[in-house]
Structure formats: C-alpha cells, structure tokens
Design a protein around this motif. Structure first.
Motif, short mmCIF file in Angstrom:
data_model
loop_
_atom_site.label_atom_id
_atom_site.label_comp_id
_atom_site.label_asym_id
_atom_site.label_seq_id
_atom_site.Cartn_x
_atom_site.Cartn_y
_atom_site.Cartn_z
N THR A 48 18.16 91.85 74.73
CA THR A 48 19.20 92.64 74.08
C THR A 48 19.57 92.14 72.54
OG1 THR A 48 20.46 91.27 74.77
CG2 THR A 48 19.72 93.16 76.02
N THR A 61 22.42 83.99 84.52
CA THR A 61 22.29 85.14 85.56
C THR A 61 23.37 84.68 86.56
OG1 THR A 61 20.82 85.85 87.09
CG2 THR A 61 20.79 83.21 86.96
N GLN A 134 19.00 89.31 88.42
CA GLN A 134 19.21 89.72 86.85
C GLN A 134 19.42 88.69 85.76
OE1 GLN A 134 18.85 92.95 85.74
NE2 GLN A 134 17.55 93.50 87.40
N LYS A 136 20.19 87.98 81.86
CA LYS A 136 20.84 88.69 80.77
C LYS A 136 20.70 87.28 79.39
CE LYS A 136 24.35 90.45 83.12
NZ LYS A 136 25.21 90.62 83.82
#
Length: 141
Positions: A48, A61, A134, A136
C-alpha cells in the motif's frame, strides 16, 4: 502489534517481506556463542505504500488476533494433556484395565495432546482461508 520487515521482492500490488523473529535470549549473539541464528518468517502483504525491494517497512496487525493465536498454540495442548490425564482415571475405573494406571494416564494424556495438534491445524487452515490475520504496511523506514 508493530514489527519491522524487509521487502524481498515486489510483484503487482503485493510485496514479500522477511520479518525477523524476536529471540527470547535478547539476541546478544556476539557474546553468547550459542550457535543459534536469527530466523525470519516470510509474509505476502499488500504493498500500500509503494515499497521497493530492499526497503525496510513498519507493519502492524491486531494484537487481539495475535493473543488468540498464542492462546490456541501454547495453552490448548497443555489443557488437553491435563484433561486427558484426569479423565483417564475415570476410564481406567470404568473398564477395569489391568496395567499400570500411571502409564495409562500418560498414554491418554498424550492422545489428547495429539488431538489438540489436529485442532490447531484445523484452526490454522480456518485462519488462512478467512484471512483473519492481516498485516498492514504503515510506513517506509
């Protein structure tokens, strides 16, 4: 929960990261001479922040997810071992087993512990299929 990873490669909109594990010994390897090496885990994560190969990035996370997984992996086998040992005395008395009750308790406890390993594997597959854990990317370092 935050950690730092190194981008190994990027492909499309994803990056492969190497995240070093924290050692329990404090990673004073030069003074230790224990012969261990720091190992890392590899994760695929959505890129990202447009990180390039070789960049270090901060990832995070949910701590709640990590704590659930740690509980399952570390405490479930212990709980199942104890449950197996205590329930074996009931089984031992019901079926009038002829050999040592201590050996029987150990075997039943180990059987229950083995069942917990199967449960852990099923939970792992469930977490992987749902994508519950997940990571990030937060920022480049």
């Amino acid at each position: 929960m935050e950690n730092v990873g190194r981008v190994i490669e990027t492909k499309d909109n994803f990056a492969k990261l190497e995240v070093r594990r924290a050692s329990a010994c404090g990673e004073k390897c030069s003074s230790c001479k224990g012969g261990c090496s720091t190992t890392g885990i590899y994760i695929n994560i959505e890129n990202t922040i447009n990180a390039k190969s070789g960049n270090f990035v901060k990832i995070e996370t949910e701590t709640k997810s990590i704590m659930k997984i740690a509980f399952i992996v570390y405490l479930l086998p212990l709980f199942m071992l104890i449950l197996g040992i205590f329930s074996s005395s009931f089984i031992y008395n019901q079926f009038n087993i002829t050999f040592s009750s201590e050996v029987f308790s150990l075997l039943v406890g180990l059987l229950f512990m083995g069942i917990s390993c199967i449960i852990i594997k099923l939970v792992d597959l469930m977490y992987q299929s749902k994508g519950t854990l997940q990571y990030k990317m937060i920022k480049k370092l």
